[in-house]
Design an enzyme around this catalytic site. Sequence first.
Site, PDB file in Angstrom:
ATOM      1  N   HIS A 106      71.448  -1.348   4.467  1.00  7.27           N
ATOM      2  CA  HIS A 106      71.583  -0.639   3.193  1.00  7.27           C
ATOM      3  C   HIS A 106      70.386  -0.855   2.257  1.00  7.27           C
ATOM      4  O   HIS A 106      69.793   0.094   1.761  1.00  7.27           O
ATOM      5  CB  HIS A 106      72.858  -1.056   2.461  1.00  7.27           C
ATOM      6  CG  HIS A 106      74.117  -0.915   3.292  1.00  7.27           C
ATOM      7  ND1 HIS A 106      74.262   0.038   4.261  1.00  7.27           N
ATOM      8  CD2 HIS A 106      75.282  -1.612   3.278  1.00  7.27           C
ATOM      9  CE1 HIS A 106      75.472  -0.066   4.807  1.00  7.27           C
ATOM     10  NE2 HIS A 106      76.105  -1.063   4.232  1.00  7.27           N
TER      11      HIS A 106
ATOM     12  N   LEU B 241      65.579   3.788 -18.835  1.00  6.65           N
ATOM     13  CA  LEU B 241      64.220   3.294 -18.938  1.00  6.65           C
ATOM     14  C   LEU B 241      64.111   2.462 -20.205  1.00  6.65           C
ATOM     15  O   LEU B 241      64.405   2.945 -21.297  1.00  6.65           O
ATOM     16  CB  LEU B 241      63.255   4.482 -19.000  1.00  6.65           C
ATOM     17  CG  LEU B 241      61.781   4.165 -19.209  1.00  6.65           C
ATOM     18  CD1 LEU B 241      61.210   3.388 -18.034  1.00  6.65           C
ATOM     19  CD2 LEU B 241      60.991   5.468 -19.394  1.00  6.65           C
ATOM     20  N   LYS B 242      63.695   1.231 -20.006  1.00  7.02           N
ATOM     21  CA  LYS B 242      63.512   0.374 -21.185  1.00  7.02           C
ATOM     22  C   LYS B 242      62.151   0.657 -21.776  1.00  7.02           C
ATOM     23  O   LYS B 242      61.135   0.559 -21.102  1.00  7.02           O
ATOM     24  CB  LYS B 242      63.631  -1.096 -20.789  1.00  7.02           C
ATOM     25  CG  LYS B 242      65.048  -1.448 -20.374  1.00  7.02           C
ATOM     26  CD  LYS B 242      65.238  -2.924 -20.153  1.00  7.02           C
ATOM     27  CE  LYS B 242      66.657  -3.236 -19.751  1.00  7.02           C
ATOM     28  NZ  LYS B 242      67.616  -3.125 -20.866  1.00  7.02           N
TER      29      LYS B 242
ATOM     30  N   THR C  94      73.349   8.356 -18.370  1.00  6.47           N
ATOM     31  CA  THR C  94      74.509   7.964 -17.585  1.00  6.47           C
ATOM     32  C   THR C  94      74.973   9.213 -16.859  1.00  6.47           C
ATOM     33  O   THR C  94      75.488  10.152 -17.436  1.00  6.47           O
ATOM     34  CB  THR C  94      75.603   7.337 -18.472  1.00  6.47           C
ATOM     35  OG1 THR C  94      74.999   6.229 -19.120  1.00  6.47           O
ATOM     36  CG2 THR C  94      76.772   6.853 -17.657  1.00  6.47           C
TER      37      THR C  94
ATOM     38  N   ARG D 114      76.444 -16.442 -10.790  1.00  4.19           N
ATOM     39  CA  ARG D 114      75.349 -15.485 -10.584  1.00  4.19           C
ATOM     40  C   ARG D 114      74.612 -15.722  -9.277  1.00  4.19           C
ATOM     41  O   ARG D 114      73.661 -15.016  -8.964  1.00  4.19           O
ATOM     42  CB  ARG D 114      74.344 -15.584 -11.729  1.00  4.19           C
ATOM     43  CG  ARG D 114      74.968 -15.328 -13.083  1.00  4.19           C
ATOM     44  CD  ARG D 114      73.911 -15.444 -14.161  1.00  4.19           C
ATOM     45  NE  ARG D 114      72.994 -14.316 -14.086  1.00  4.19           N
ATOM     46  CZ  ARG D 114      72.691 -13.524 -15.106  1.00  4.19           C
ATOM     47  NH1 ARG D 114      73.215 -13.736 -16.276  1.00  4.19           N
ATOM     48  NH2 ARG D 114      71.843 -12.533 -14.954  1.00  4.19           N
TER      49      ARG D 114
HETATM   50  C1  BG6 Z   1      79.469  -2.525   4.251  1.00  2.00           C
HETATM   51  C2  BG6 Z   1      79.537  -4.021   4.403  1.00  2.00           C
HETATM   52  O1  BG6 Z   1      78.526  -1.984   5.118  1.00  2.00           O
HETATM   53  O2  BG6 Z   1      79.128  -2.206   2.923  1.00  2.00           O
HETATM   54  C3  BG6 Z   1      80.521  -4.619   3.425  1.00  2.00           C
HETATM   55  O3  BG6 Z   1      79.928  -4.353   5.735  1.00  2.00           O
HETATM   56  C4  BG6 Z   1      80.202  -4.172   2.020  1.00  2.00           C
HETATM   57  O4  BG6 Z   1      80.497  -6.031   3.504  1.00  2.00           O
HETATM   58  C5  BG6 Z   1      80.064  -2.659   1.971  1.00  2.00           C
HETATM   59  O5  BG6 Z   1      81.250  -4.592   1.187  1.00  2.00           O
HETATM   60  C6  BG6 Z   1      79.604  -2.198   0.603  1.00  2.00           C
HETATM   61  O6  BG6 Z   1      79.721  -0.811   0.516  1.00  2.00           O
HETATM   62  P1  BG6 Z   1      80.013  -0.122  -0.862  1.00  2.00           P
HETATM   63  O7  BG6 Z   1      79.957   1.329  -0.577  1.00  2.00           O
HETATM   64  O8  BG6 Z   1      81.357  -0.600  -1.295  1.00  2.00           O
HETATM   65  O9  BG6 Z   1      78.944  -0.595  -1.788  1.00  2.00           O
END
Ligand code: BG6
Length: 489
Positions: free
Chosen positions: A246, A382-383, A403, A469
């Site tokens: 991702h 944008l800040k 937004t 955090r």
């Molecule tokens: C998945 C992961 O690919 O993406 C998960 O396996 C994660 O661990 C999820 O929670 C997050 O996806 P989204 O769409 O909820 O941000």
Amino acid sequence: SFHDNALIVVFGASGDLASKKTFPALFGLYRENKLPKVVSIIGFARSDLSHDQFRDKVSKHLKYDKNNDDHIKKLENFLKICTYHRGSYDEAEGFQELEKSIVKFDNDNKLEVSNRLYYLALPPSVFTKVATNLKKYNYPSDSSKGSARLIVEKPFGHDLESSRQLQSELSPLWKEEELFRIDHYLGKEMVKNLLPVRFTNTFLMSCWNNQFIDCIQISFKENFGTEGRGGYFDSIGIIRDVIQNHLLQVLTILLMGKPEDFTNPESIRNEKVNLLKAIRTIDFNDVLIGQYTKSTDGSKPAYIDDETVNADSKANTFAAIALHVDNDTWKNVPIILKAGKALNDSKVEIRIQFKKSVADIYENSSRNELVFRIQPDEAMYLKMNIKLPGVPNKVSVSDLDLTYKDRYSKEFYIPEAYESLIYDALNDDHSNFVRNDELDISWALFTPLLHYLESDKGPSPELYPYGSRGPEGLHEFMKKHGYDYASNE
Ligand code: BG6
């Protein structure tokens, strides 16, 4: 083509992914009139379910407006077009039976050969078996009249070697143009928004480089742990779970060069590959890893409290990695990918920090920061430094704020990521799917790090409390890699 008719088969239909994502997305498309008129959806899995039991299961997660008659009607009709088919993934019989249902669909609708979309919501251990059986028993007899497409979902392997293995099993059966590898982040509206924003706004195009940009952070936070998924997560860890796919995909779209032809998915994917190839090998010192412990008030469990996880597990539930892109445009701009579970917030955003202004005669001036909030509540802001009214030499930081939801959601329907991607697949648009070479480079990039972290030499993760955090060392880490907190807090 899929505009005229579609026979959709969802494998793993009784599983979590199918119930929570695939079927709701199919229903979303149906509700919005985005599926072809002639359509049938078959759920395929091993459990013994009647059609109605299956429909009950599916209907639990479908989203609709209870006060909207059209929605109610669509829901009823949608469930009617969904049927269930029990079968095992590694035996011919289930697939031969499935073919009979498909032929019946063809005959009922007077089609020579229907278009088939096969969606594998399955663990990778059965990918190859299902892909083999489908090719053997359920491939259209005449592919000039009806086509077949295969959608697969991560994990695509566990490292470079296993990913190549999987690919070598799939590619003799399914051509690259028949395969759709989903990374659902590519279907999120804000991610789809990146290329148009980048390439239609001249002021952004001109400063989208290392002369103006100092540091980039792509951050993924979830405020819940791996509760119930620990057994699965333990051998995966956060880098495989969200960073290698991702976040790296987001980075790629954010920094790739201008595609020669925006209407050609291959042209877009070629540019993505060029960018990926320019990412420098990861230096193990540029990595911070963490694992969560109990929350400070004791109400939330530690990662290792999960019964399915080894008590001495070193799995990472948090990681921050500083990457570098060694091309003329991005050299010397650190890009920090940061992801964690069980943190203080649920939020995914991109933060782009510009260089500090040289005009320091103005008190309080801060660097510009452009933020894309991917979720929740899609936004861009944008800040900027703005002079305080009536005060001569003093500025303050204000947001130029869009937004997205407020601006567009009344007029437009913002599709869910999976809706958007299944729709693309039905339109044979590969732009937002991961090509084989992208996948290969992404594994090549992270595999040495993963192997190091999982070896005896690998460091122990820094512990952080559930709901915090992240590890304490994070602040130092971010500063070391050029992220300036001053403009953020
Ligand atoms: C998945 C992961 O690919 O993406 C998960 O396996 C994660 O661990 C999820 O929670 C997050 O996806 P989204 O769409 O909820 O941000």
